[in-house]
Design an enzyme around this catalytic site. Structure first.
Site, PDB file in Angstrom:
ATOM      1  N   CYS A   1      -8.606  46.063 -57.534  1.00  0.00           N
ATOM      2  CA  CYS A   1      -9.703  46.619 -58.752  1.00  0.00           C
ATOM      3  C   CYS A   1     -10.651  47.055 -58.012  1.00  0.00           C
ATOM      4  O   CYS A   1     -10.736  47.779 -57.036  1.00  0.00           O
ATOM      5  CB  CYS A   1      -9.899  45.452 -59.692  1.00  0.00           C
ATOM      6  SG  CYS A   1     -10.609  43.953 -58.769  1.00  0.00           S
TER       7      CYS A   1
ATOM      8  N   HIS B   1     -26.515  18.187 -32.457  1.00  0.00           N
ATOM      9  CA  HIS B   1     -25.202  17.693 -32.751  1.00  0.00           C
ATOM     10  C   HIS B   1     -24.435  17.412 -31.358  1.00  0.00           C
ATOM     11  O   HIS B   1     -23.891  18.482 -30.856  1.00  0.00           O
ATOM     12  CB  HIS B   1     -24.741  18.549 -33.816  1.00  0.00           C
ATOM     13  CG  HIS B   1     -23.311  17.649 -34.410  1.00  0.00           C
ATOM     14  ND1 HIS B   1     -22.465  17.512 -34.065  1.00  0.00           N
ATOM     15  CD2 HIS B   1     -23.394  17.218 -35.995  1.00  0.00           C
ATOM     16  CE1 HIS B   1     -21.460  17.012 -35.006  1.00  0.00           C
ATOM     17  NE2 HIS B   1     -22.270  16.895 -35.904  1.00  0.00           N
TER      18      HIS B   1
END
Length: 662
Positions: A26, A584
């Site tokens: 579309c 981390h």
């Protein structure tokens, strides 16, 4: 990313050609029907440069591309050898099986979107031509008797007038029928002699042969019969539903005929019997019944709207963008087309005209407030698209990921919808979107309060969306701090011991250029090489990673410890110059529940550059099955113009690692 590269990557991540039943596009999306959606790599697709997001709705796997969707689609179809939009999909295999598993709502949305999507571009463009023509007449630039007007009106009106022919084509493709049979059925409905039959007889004063349903609101004069059966002539020009129902019946009949007619004569006998049965059936039964039902639906919708137009406008305007996200807006498209065909105007779809202006108002405010250069670039692209009514890039790329900004855009759109309802704004033809919708809202009798109201409503939505975002959205709404699954509290704690919201607001602005040191010994590698999508995609922030050779974590700068995880595998720091840092240790090491880690500081401690923070046992962690790759992330990346890695290869703690430029 080049179209060829993007097309190949998308095809690979949806599971390859063998997993694709069909694909269309579309305005902004590739709409796949996949044999098995579980095979598709949704996260990988979202991470592709050139893909805005992925949406699963209406039985379709939708990949949102943006303004370049047509180029990507054409490239993908060519390179993968897929059937293009002009070829009939095989609805008799896995596609039908997949459709049977869809919910009733999903099947309805899929049906409507599949049939209308190919026609929307031309429907909008021809509507714009007709709208501009009407505007020129209203402004006195043209007169209806001029040849220029007649030709322009014909160009603008022809597509809508012959809509049954064109929908016959797309409906036939959807129902696996020869498209030319669908077009032929549509052509019968708008054949000039049939269209003019009732008006000519009425104009000439010819009495009808009979009147069926006399004395009721269904009373219909009959001027012709077919094999002695009364033909109830309706005006099917610009109609929607009759041709779709008839083409579906034709597809069922064709399947029955294919099983009974020999192959050698099937080519011409199947369409012969299909047309000979379906066309009269449509004129005698399907057309009249469906026309009455569609008129009843139109009347009911307009009646409900008339009860409280302001409330209806506010409600529909506010939820329209939500409907777009889930693909549910398709359900209202046929209603709008039917209203224009049956009543000459549609007030329903007009109510959502301000939604795109609300979006671009919010987007403009985000552009002005963000310090993230990538977001600014995406924002300008989405802003320009939104001016012309294409809002998916704004929704998926800017406002929806920030949640609060999306809510603010819905509020602004609702306000505009309410004004449109109050002023009686309507679409007098199906036309364009955004700024191109206004010609479609010009009353053929001249500019009226509805048109003026539409202009005011869109201006209000734009200004309100902009103002709400500028003055009510928090800084963290504009440049949010993302966190991995095991660090959800980091974003609220990255600025020390004050309240979380106050700290986050401060961190977004109170920063200065800074040089961060390496917090551990090892080998510096690009964040994109980390085997964790959250870190590698930089969705949490930019930075660098280190493959440890040592076992100690040191402070990269003078900072306050704002977060120490109970599992000790990660630590959050807020430096004295404003940087929010997450270190981390390892991948998925939260599962170790603190085993093999030892933290030497507490939340709230102030540390100096080079101070020992944490120790860990890399060998034991690896033996337990976990990688020890350690990302160092700047979680408030949006506060800086550049985050630059200064090392690649061996690095020792204390070496210059990251440069943060304000």
């Amino acid at each position: 990313m080049a179209y060829e590269e993007l097309a190949d990557a998308i095809m690979k991540d949806v599971g390859g050609k063998d997993n694709v039943n069909s694909v269309v596009h579309c305005t902004t999306r590739l709409r796949f029907k996949l044999k098995d959606e579980s095979i598709a790599k949704e996260a990988d697709l979202k991470a592709l440069d050139g893909v805005v997001t992925v949406v699963k709705s209406g039985g379709q796997f939708q990949v949102v591309i943006g303004n370049q969707v047509a180029e990507v689609y054409n490239t993908m179809v060519k390179r993968a050898g897929l059937p293009d939009a002009g070829e009939v999909p095989d609805e008799n295999n896995a596609t039908s099986a997949a459709a049977a598993q869809m919910s009733l709502l999903d099947r309805f949305i899929d049906l409507i979107s599949s049939i209308f999507t190919p026609a929307l571009g031309l429907l909008a463009s021809t509507g714009m031509i007709k709208g501009f023509t009407a505007m020129f007449v209203a402004l006195g630039w043209l007169v209806p008797t001029a040849g220029t007007y007649v030709i322009l009106n014909a160009i603008g009106d022809a597509f809508f007038y012959f809509l049954p022919v064109l929908l016959g084509y797309s409906a036939a493709r959807k129902f696996a029928l020869d498209p030319f049979i669908g077009m032929a059925i549509g052509a019968v409905l708008v054949y000039p002699s049939l269209v003019a039959l009732a008006p000519i007889n009425v104009a000439s004063g010819t009495p009808p042969l009979m009147t069926v349903f006399a004395g009721t609101f269904l009373a219909t004069p009959v001027y012709a019969t077919f094999l002695g059966i009364p033909v109830l002539m309706m005006n099917y020009t610009a109609s929607v539903v009759p041709v779709i129902i008839s083409v579906w019946l034709a597809s069922r009949l064709k399947g029955w005929l294919d099983r009974r007619i020999p192959t050698v004569v099937r080519t011409f006998l199947v369409p012969f019997f299909t047309l000979l049965i379906i066309a009269p059936l449509t004129l005698l039964l399907v057309g009249p019944v469906v026309s009455w039902l569609s008129e009843a639906v139109s009347a009911a919708v307009i009646g409900l709207y008339s009860l409280a137009p302001v409330l209806a406008g506010a409600a529909l305007g506010a939820v329209w963008q939500v409907l777009v996200i889930f693909g549910l807006h398709w359900g209202l498209v046929p209603v709008g087309v039917m209203n224009v065909a049956n009543h000459g105007a549609d007030p329903v779809l007009a109510l959502i005209g301000s939604a795109s202006f609300a979006q671009i108002g919010v987007v403009l405010a985000v552009i002005l407030r963000t310090k993230n250069q990538k977001l600014k670039g995406l924002g300008w692209s989405a802003f320009i698209s939104g001016i012309f009514g294409v809002t998916e890039p704004a929704i998926y790329g800017v406002t929806l990921p920030r949640k609060r900004t999306f809510v603010l855009s819905c509020i602004a759109a609702g306000a505009g919808g309410g004004v449109m309802g109050l002023m009686g704004s309507q679409f007098y033809m199906m036309g364009g979107l955004g700024v191109f919708q206004f010609p479609s809202m010009v009353n053929p009798k001249g500019v009226d309060a509805g048109f003026t109201g539409a202009l005011l409503a869109c201006a209000l939505s734009f200004v309100l969306g902009f103002a709400l975002t500028m003055f009510l959205a928090k800084k963290t709404d504009i440049d949010p701090v993302a966190a991995p699954a095991d660090a959800q509290t980091l974003a609220a704690a990255t600025t020390g011991t004050a309240s979380a919201e106050a700290k986050a607001d401060a961190s977004a602005t109170a920063v200065a250029s800074e040089l961060l040191k390496a917090p551990l010994d090892g080998t510096a590698v690009a964040l994109s090489t980390v085997k964790d999508e959250v870190f590698a995609s930089e969705s949490m922030g930019q930075g660098i990673a280190i493959e440890p050779t040592g076992h100690e974590i040191f402070a990269p700068a003078d900072a306050t410890v704002v977060l120490v995880f109970p599992t000790k595998h990660a630590i959050g720091l807020h430096t004295d110059r404003g940087a929010d840092i997450l270190i981390h240790i390892g991948m998925d090491t939260v599962a170790l529940e603190g085993k093999y880690f030892e933290t030497l500081v507490q939340q709230g401690d102030h540390v100096t550059a080079g101070q020992l923070l944490t120790t860990f046992d890399p060998a034991a962690i690896k033996a337990a099955g976990y990688a020890v790759t350690t990302p160092i992330i700047i979680t408030n990346t949006g506060s800086y113009t550049n985050v630059t890695g200064l090392q690649a290869g061996p690095v020792t703690h204390g070496d210059a690692l990251l440069a943060l430029d304000k």
